[in-house]
Write a protein that holds these residues in place. Structure first.
Motif, PDB file in Angstrom:
ATOM      1  N   LEU A 123     -14.540  -3.278   0.888  1.00  0.00           N
ATOM      2  CA  LEU A 123     -15.327  -3.986  -0.127  1.00  0.00           C
ATOM      3  C   LEU A 123     -14.493  -5.031  -0.855  1.00  0.00           C
ATOM      4  CD1 LEU A 123     -17.338  -1.001  -1.657  1.00  0.00           C
ATOM      5  CD2 LEU A 123     -18.295  -2.930  -0.379  1.00  0.00           C
ATOM      6  N   LEU A 124     -13.225  -4.698  -1.088  1.00  0.00           N
ATOM      7  CA  LEU A 124     -12.336  -5.620  -1.808  1.00  0.00           C
ATOM      8  C   LEU A 124     -11.622  -6.592  -0.871  1.00  0.00           C
ATOM      9  CD1 LEU A 124     -10.676  -3.187  -4.396  1.00  0.00           C
ATOM     10  CD2 LEU A 124     -12.675  -4.648  -4.700  1.00  0.00           C
ATOM     11  N   ASP A 125     -11.741  -6.333   0.436  1.00  0.00           N
ATOM     12  CA  ASP A 125     -11.041  -7.142   1.441  1.00  0.00           C
ATOM     13  C   ASP A 125      -9.542  -7.189   1.146  1.00  0.00           C
ATOM     14  OD1 ASP A 125     -10.751  -8.726   3.697  1.00  0.00           O
ATOM     15  OD2 ASP A 125     -11.057 -10.606   2.597  1.00  0.00           O
ATOM     16  N   THR A 126      -9.028  -6.035   0.757  1.00  0.00           N
ATOM     17  CA  THR A 126      -7.626  -5.941   0.331  1.00  0.00           C
ATOM     18  C   THR A 126      -7.075  -4.563   0.687  1.00  0.00           C
ATOM     19  OG1 THR A 126      -8.063  -7.381  -1.563  1.00  0.00           O
ATOM     20  CG2 THR A 126      -6.040  -6.087  -1.643  1.00  0.00           C
ATOM     21  N   ARG A 127      -5.863  -4.521   1.256  1.00  0.00           N
ATOM     22  CA  ARG A 127      -5.219  -3.232   1.506  1.00  0.00           C
ATOM     23  C   ARG A 127      -4.603  -2.744   0.208  1.00  0.00           C
ATOM     24  NH1 ARG A 127      -1.422  -4.697   4.179  1.00  0.00           N
ATOM     25  NH2 ARG A 127       0.448  -3.869   3.178  1.00  0.00           N
ATOM     26  N   LEU A 128      -4.996  -1.554  -0.231  1.00  0.00           N
ATOM     27  CA  LEU A 128      -4.535  -1.002  -1.506  1.00  0.00           C
ATOM     28  C   LEU A 128      -3.387  -0.024  -1.346  1.00  0.00           C
ATOM     29  CD1 LEU A 128      -8.022  -0.377  -3.169  1.00  0.00           C
ATOM     30  CD2 LEU A 128      -6.498  -2.334  -3.488  1.00  0.00           C
ATOM     31  N   PHE A 129      -3.241   0.568  -0.163  1.00  0.00           N
ATOM     32  CA  PHE A 129      -2.205   1.577   0.069  1.00  0.00           C
ATOM     33  C   PHE A 129      -1.454   1.260   1.359  1.00  0.00           C
ATOM     34  CE2 PHE A 129      -5.431   3.752  -2.445  1.00  0.00           C
ATOM     35  CZ  PHE A 129      -4.672   4.380  -3.416  1.00  0.00           C
ATOM     36  N   ASP A 130      -0.151   1.497   1.338  1.00  0.00           N
ATOM     37  CA  ASP A 130       0.661   1.509   2.551  1.00  0.00           C
ATOM     38  C   ASP A 130       0.807   2.958   2.978  1.00  0.00           C
ATOM     39  OD1 ASP A 130       1.134  -1.211   2.919  1.00  0.00           O
ATOM     40  OD2 ASP A 130       2.784  -1.222   1.471  1.00  0.00           O
ATOM     41  N   ARG A 131       0.398   3.248   4.194  1.00  0.00           N
ATOM     42  CA  ARG A 131       0.389   4.622   4.680  1.00  0.00           C
ATOM     43  C   ARG A 131       1.497   4.814   5.703  1.00  0.00           C
ATOM     44  NH1 ARG A 131      -4.382   2.227   3.881  1.00  0.00           N
ATOM     45  NH2 ARG A 131      -6.234   3.345   3.135  1.00  0.00           N
ATOM     46  N   THR A 132       2.302   5.868   5.521  1.00  0.00           N
ATOM     47  CA  THR A 132       3.293   6.276   6.505  1.00  0.00           C
ATOM     48  C   THR A 132       3.047   7.734   6.848  1.00  0.00           C
ATOM     49  OG1 THR A 132       4.938   7.055   4.908  1.00  0.00           O
ATOM     50  CG2 THR A 132       4.945   4.697   5.425  1.00  0.00           C
ATOM     51  N   THR A 133       3.853   8.262   7.721  1.00  0.00           N
ATOM     52  CA  THR A 133       3.688   9.662   8.119  1.00  0.00           C
ATOM     53  C   THR A 133       3.879  10.603   6.941  1.00  0.00           C
ATOM     54  OG1 THR A 133       4.552   9.117  10.304  1.00  0.00           O
ATOM     55  CG2 THR A 133       4.476  11.458   9.719  1.00  0.00           C
ATOM     56  N   HIS A 134       4.768  10.252   6.028  1.00  0.00           N
ATOM     57  CA  HIS A 134       5.127  11.170   4.950  1.00  0.00           C
ATOM     58  C   HIS A 134       4.661  10.730   3.561  1.00  0.00           C
ATOM     59  CE1 HIS A 134       7.585  13.298   7.835  1.00  0.00           C
ATOM     60  NE2 HIS A 134       8.202  12.170   8.147  1.00  0.00           N
ATOM     61  N   SER A 135       4.172   9.512   3.418  1.00  0.00           N
ATOM     62  CA  SER A 135       3.825   9.081   2.066  1.00  0.00           C
ATOM     63  C   SER A 135       2.690   8.062   2.078  1.00  0.00           C
ATOM     64  CB  SER A 135       5.051   8.475   1.369  1.00  0.00           C
ATOM     65  OG  SER A 135       5.437   7.264   2.003  1.00  0.00           O
ATOM     66  N   VAL A 136       2.067   7.952   0.920  1.00  0.00           N
ATOM     67  CA  VAL A 136       1.023   6.951   0.678  1.00  0.00           C
ATOM     68  C   VAL A 136       1.382   6.275  -0.638  1.00  0.00           C
ATOM     69  CG1 VAL A 136      -1.425   6.526   0.335  1.00  0.00           C
ATOM     70  CG2 VAL A 136      -0.703   8.391   1.837  1.00  0.00           C
ATOM     71  N   VAL A 137       1.667   4.979  -0.585  1.00  0.00           N
ATOM     72  CA  VAL A 137       2.090   4.266  -1.793  1.00  0.00           C
ATOM     73  C   VAL A 137       1.206   3.040  -1.997  1.00  0.00           C
ATOM     74  CG1 VAL A 137       4.478   5.044  -1.636  1.00  0.00           C
ATOM     75  CG2 VAL A 137       3.802   2.919  -0.518  1.00  0.00           C
ATOM     76  N   LEU A 138       1.066   2.657  -3.246  1.00  0.00           N
ATOM     77  CA  LEU A 138       0.260   1.495  -3.585  1.00  0.00           C
ATOM     78  C   LEU A 138       0.915   0.211  -3.078  1.00  0.00           C
ATOM     79  CD1 LEU A 138      -0.674   2.347  -7.272  1.00  0.00           C
ATOM     80  CD2 LEU A 138      -2.310   2.086  -5.405  1.00  0.00           C
ATOM     81  N   THR A 139       0.098  -0.687  -2.568  1.00  0.00           N
ATOM     82  CA  THR A 139       0.574  -2.034  -2.269  1.00  0.00           C
ATOM     83  C   THR A 139       0.675  -2.816  -3.571  1.00  0.00           C
ATOM     84  OG1 THR A 139      -1.660  -2.885  -1.993  1.00  0.00           O
ATOM     85  CG2 THR A 139      -0.589  -1.979  -0.024  1.00  0.00           C
ATOM     86  N   GLU A 140       1.139  -4.032  -3.486  1.00  0.00           N
ATOM     87  CA  GLU A 140       1.217  -4.875  -4.683  1.00  0.00           C
ATOM     88  C   GLU A 140      -0.176  -5.095  -5.262  1.00  0.00           C
ATOM     89  OE1 GLU A 140       3.221  -9.139  -6.076  1.00  0.00           O
ATOM     90  OE2 GLU A 140       3.299  -8.479  -3.981  1.00  0.00           O
ATOM     91  N   ALA A 141      -1.167  -5.294  -4.374  1.00  0.00           N
ATOM     92  CA  ALA A 141      -2.543  -5.469  -4.845  1.00  0.00           C
ATOM     93  C   ALA A 141      -3.055  -4.191  -5.509  1.00  0.00           C
ATOM     94  CB  ALA A 141      -3.450  -5.863  -3.681  1.00  0.00           C
ATOM     95  N   GLY A 142      -2.705  -3.041  -4.918  1.00  0.00           N
ATOM     96  CA  GLY A 142      -3.113  -1.763  -5.501  1.00  0.00           C
ATOM     97  C   GLY A 142      -2.522  -1.544  -6.878  1.00  0.00           C
ATOM     98  N   GLN A 143      -1.257  -1.909  -7.034  1.00  0.00           N
ATOM     99  CA  GLN A 143      -0.612  -1.785  -8.338  1.00  0.00           C
ATOM    100  C   GLN A 143      -1.281  -2.690  -9.364  1.00  0.00           C
ATOM    101  OE1 GLN A 143       3.486  -2.695  -7.534  1.00  0.00           O
ATOM    102  NE2 GLN A 143       3.904  -0.727  -6.566  1.00  0.00           N
TER     103      GLN A 143
END
Length: 319
Positions: free
Chosen positions: A54-74
């Motif tokens: 809906l926002l046309d924006t990635r909000l999280f960076d996902r890895t095998t062990h963690s999920v962190v906010l992207t700059e846009a998410g922050q």
């Protein structure tokens, strides 16, 4: 690197979707966030993907062990918090209005101004105004953050720069003073220059706006704070001063209610250092919460006199 701008225009997100976003940002883990929101992990994952679509924006960076906010998410997170807090307050206000025909007004205050604020709030006829008044204390930074989140409608703060989205009403300028034991040779002085502190063991709050103001004034006058005594609480400072181990630097409002038999309060001059006490409120308060705007207008008129009475009373009793 400049912050990425979120898409302009209307963002058709629901309150529930915002709660999913905040829950995942807090936990950094899909399983824990899903448990918090009482949904399955696939359902939460699907909801996050839908929000990003809906926002046309990635909000999280996902890895095998963690999920962190992207700059846009922050960038989005404080706005989400503010909307959720405002929504929660609005739902509570609607419930209060339906059940009790009253609106809730939330007021914050720094501790040194709260006694005066409490006396004024106690004098407001809440039945006549059809309001429930809530009063809480906190540091200026914490209160301003709560204003931005929508957790408070107004706050009595110590502020120098007014942040965007807030309106400031000056209330009083609170002078810095020297607190001495009544046995100290200078306890009877009408006022003292900062240079008089040069040979003293001086303590002051090490954090917050008071610490910043007093530390800056002492540096400008080549005064070194005590290396032996450090305090973060008013009672601790008064205890050190009363014992004769040290002198203390405090704003006058903070010495309200001190033991006048044991302690003397002397204004510090040359230069006279004052902190500005203001009433802050959201710029759109009148449109968003008329009852709160009415109370804010009343406090803006009543608080200068209430704070000055405390300030003058301290001066008279300590003279």
């Amino acid at each position: 690197m400049p912050s990425r701008q979120l898409p302009a225009g209307r963002m058709p997100l629901s309150i529930r979707q915002l709660r999913f976003f905040v829950a995942l940002s807090q936990s950094g883990n899909f399983s824990r966030a899903a448990e918090t929101m009482a949904v399955s992990q696939p359902a939460l994952s699907a909801a996050i993907r839908q929000i990003e679509h809906l926002l046309d924006t990635r909000l999280f960076d996902r890895t095998t062990h963690s999920v962190v906010l992207t700059e846009a998410g922050q960038s989005l997170l404080p706005h989400a918090w503010r909307l959720l807090t405002t929504a929660d307050n609005a739902f509570q206000d609607m419930s209060d209005t339906l059940q009790r025909s009253r609106a809730t007004v939330r007021i914050g205050s720094v501790p040194s101004a709260l006694p005066a604020a409490a006396q004024i709030v106690a004098g407001i006829d809440q039945d006549a105004h059809r309001v429930n008044l809530h009063l809480t204390d906190g540091t200026s930074d914490a209160l301003i953050a709560q204003l931005h989140r929508g957790a408070l409608d107004m706050a009595v703060c110590v502020a120098s720069l007014i942040e965007e989205g807030l309106v400031s009403t000056p209330l009083i300028e609170d002078e810095m003073t020297l607190v001495l034991s009544r046995e100290h040779p200078l306890a009877g002085a009408a006022q003292l220059p900062w240079s008089a502190l040069a040979e003293m063991e001086v303590v002051h709050f090490t954090s917050g706006s008071i610490g910043e103001i007093s530390a800056a004034a002492m540096r400008e006058n080549n005064i070194v704070h005590s290396r032996r005594y450090r305090v973060d609480h008013m009672e601790s400072l008064f205890g050190l001063v009363e014992s004769g181990l040290a002198a203390g630097v405090m704003p006058r409002l903070y010495v309200r209610g001190h033991d006048h038999e044991a302690l003397a309060v002397v204004p510090l001059t040359q230069p006279s250092i004052r902190r500005k006490v203001v009433l802050l409120q959201g710029a759109r308060l009148a449109a968003e919460h008329p009852s709160a705007a009415e109370i804010a207008g009343y406090l803006a008129k009543a608080l200068p006199g209430g704070l000055a009475a405390v300030w003058s009373g301290n001066r008279a009793r300590s003279g």
